[in-house]
Design an enzyme around this catalytic site. Structure first.
Site, short mmCIF file in Angstrom:
data_model
loop_
_atom_site.label_atom_id
_atom_site.label_comp_id
_atom_site.label_asym_id
_atom_site.label_seq_id
_atom_site.Cartn_x
_atom_site.Cartn_y
_atom_site.Cartn_z
N TYR A 266 -29.03 -40.97 8.76
CA TYR A 266 -30.44 -39.63 9.28
C TYR A 266 -31.74 -40.20 8.61
CZ TYR A 266 -25.94 -36.81 10.33
OH TYR A 266 -24.70 -36.52 10.47
N GLU B 148 -26.47 -30.08 9.10
CA GLU B 148 -26.39 -30.19 7.98
C GLU B 148 -25.38 -30.79 7.48
OE1 GLU B 148 -25.97 -26.94 10.04
OE2 GLU B 148 -26.56 -25.49 9.38
C1 LIG Z 1 -21.90 -41.13 9.24
C2 LIG Z 1 -21.20 -41.69 10.62
C3 LIG Z 1 -20.99 -41.57 11.43
C4 LIG Z 1 -21.84 -43.06 10.52
O1 LIG Z 1 -21.27 -44.23 11.25
P1 LIG Z 1 -21.12 -45.57 11.31
O2 LIG Z 1 -21.38 -46.74 12.47
O3 LIG Z 1 -20.20 -45.89 9.69
O4 LIG Z 1 -23.18 -45.97 11.05
P2 LIG Z 1 -23.92 -47.40 11.34
O5 LIG Z 1 -22.94 -48.61 11.02
O6 LIG Z 1 -24.72 -47.32 12.28
O7 LIG Z 1 -24.82 -47.24 9.59
C5 LIG Z 1 -25.98 -46.79 9.73
C6 LIG Z 1 -26.03 -46.58 8.47
O8 LIG Z 1 -25.61 -45.77 7.24
C7 LIG Z 1 -25.62 -46.17 6.39
N1 LIG Z 1 -24.08 -46.67 5.89
C8 LIG Z 1 -23.23 -47.32 6.74
N2 LIG Z 1 -22.24 -47.96 6.04
C9 LIG Z 1 -21.80 -46.91 4.44
C10 LIG Z 1 -22.01 -47.45 3.24
N3 LIG Z 1 -20.10 -48.42 3.62
N4 LIG Z 1 -22.21 -47.45 2.30
C11 LIG Z 1 -23.39 -46.71 2.42
N5 LIG Z 1 -24.04 -46.35 3.08
C12 LIG Z 1 -23.83 -46.65 4.45
C13 LIG Z 1 -26.11 -47.13 5.94
O9 LIG Z 1 -27.42 -46.13 5.99
C14 LIG Z 1 -26.19 -47.84 7.16
O10 LIG Z 1 -27.08 -48.55 7.99
P3 LIG Z 1 -27.63 -50.48 6.74
O11 LIG Z 1 -26.33 -51.12 7.66
O12 LIG Z 1 -28.81 -51.08 7.74
O13 LIG Z 1 -27.71 -50.28 5.60
C15 LIG Z 1 -19.78 -42.08 9.84
O14 LIG Z 1 -19.60 -42.80 8.46
C16 LIG Z 1 -18.51 -40.88 9.65
O15 LIG Z 1 -17.91 -40.84 10.56
N6 LIG Z 1 -18.34 -40.36 8.64
C17 LIG Z 1 -17.09 -39.72 8.98
C18 LIG Z 1 -18.08 -38.25 9.51
C19 LIG Z 1 -19.33 -37.58 8.61
O16 LIG Z 1 -19.83 -37.74 7.54
N7 LIG Z 1 -20.32 -37.12 9.93
C20 LIG Z 1 -21.54 -36.78 9.78
C21 LIG Z 1 -21.74 -35.72 9.08
S1 LIG Z 1 -22.83 -34.83 8.93
#
Ligand SMILES: CC(C)(COP(=O)(O)OP(=O)(O)OC[C@H]1O[C@@H](n2cnc3c(N)ncnc32)[C@H](O)[C@@H]1OP(=O)(O)O)[C@@H](O)C(=O)NCCC(=O)NCCS
Length: 185
Positions: free
Chosen positions: A118, A106
């Site tokens: 995702y 979710e």
């Molecule tokens: C979701 C989360 C785990 C992703 O981790 P991350 O280390 O930033 O992910 P990545 O650097 O591997 O980024 C992967 C993809 O995420 C998306 N993304 C990352 N940063 C982004 C930004 N600032 N804006 C939009 N999309 C973004 C993109 O699709 C990106 O791929 P791309 O760079 O090839 O376009 C992190 O942002 C987080 O901890 N967020 C807060 C907690 C959360 O929301 N958890 C999920 C709950 S369901």
């Protein structure tokens, strides 16, 4: 180049995990809940770390044919570099290893960053849960990734790993692999 690893969480990681949870997930789980996960046989509780610093974590529950991703976060100052992709890759790799057919999760409808990530791994929406989040009454999007147990999925994972590792290397991160604890084969 900074080296990072993905391993199973241990008790010594929990305090840092709780801080990341507060920053990223608004205190979704308490310290007691995380400690409980260490004892949960149906839970795969992973941390991504570098030089002893916890960079992020994820917890997925496996039941029958299903994996359910419950928590997943990367420390704010390390987001956007590919570390979340590496951790999600590892989760799906574990799911394939366990032989589950799909992984479900979710996510807040407003969390476009996570949803994009995702989708890149093949998750698709199968519905919404109305007012799922108690803090603001926000709906949850239910996403699932199916066919996780298939050989085709494993082939896709192998390709993706190289792409993720290359991208991380470009950002100064070296993904150490072949840990005894989480064999990639
Ligand atoms: C979701 C989360 C785990 C992703 O981790 P991350 O280390 O930033 O992910 P990545 O650097 O591997 O980024 C992967 C993809 O995420 C998306 N993304 C990352 N940063 C982004 C930004 N600032 N804006 C939009 N999309 C973004 C993109 O699709 C990106 O791929 P791309 O760079 O090839 O376009 C992190 O942002 C987080 O901890 N967020 C807060 C907690 C959360 O929301 N958890 C999920 C709950 S369901």
């Amino acid at each position: 180049m900074r080296e990072f690893i993905i391993t199973r969480a241990t008790e010594s990681d929990i305090k840092e995990i709780v801080l990341i949870d507060r920053d990223c997930l608004d205190g979704f789980w308490s310290e007691t809940s995380y400690l409980g996960e260490l004892e949960n046989d149906n839970s795969e509780f992973l941390v991504i770390s570098a030089g002893g610093e916890v960079l992020g974590f994820a917890c997925v529950w496996f039941y029958c044919q299903e994996g359910h991703l419950i928590v997943f976060a990367i420390k704010p100052e390390y987001q956007g570099q590919g570390l979340g992709s590496a951790l999600l890759w590892q989760i799906l790799h574990r799911a394939h290893h366990y032989g589950v057919e799909w992984v479900v999760l979710e996510v807040r409808v407003s969390n476009t960053r996570a949803i994009k990530l995702y989708e890149k791994f093949g998750f698709a929406a199968i519905g919404t849960r109305k007012e799922y989040y108690a803090d603001n009454g926000e709906d949850a999007l239910v996403l699932w990734c199916k066919g996780v147990h298939t050989a085709a999925f494993k082939d896709k994972l192998v390709k993706q790993r190289q792409e993720i590792a290359d991208r991380l290397q470009g950002r100064g991160w070296l993904w150490l692999e072949r840990l005894k604890q989480l064999q990639h084969s």
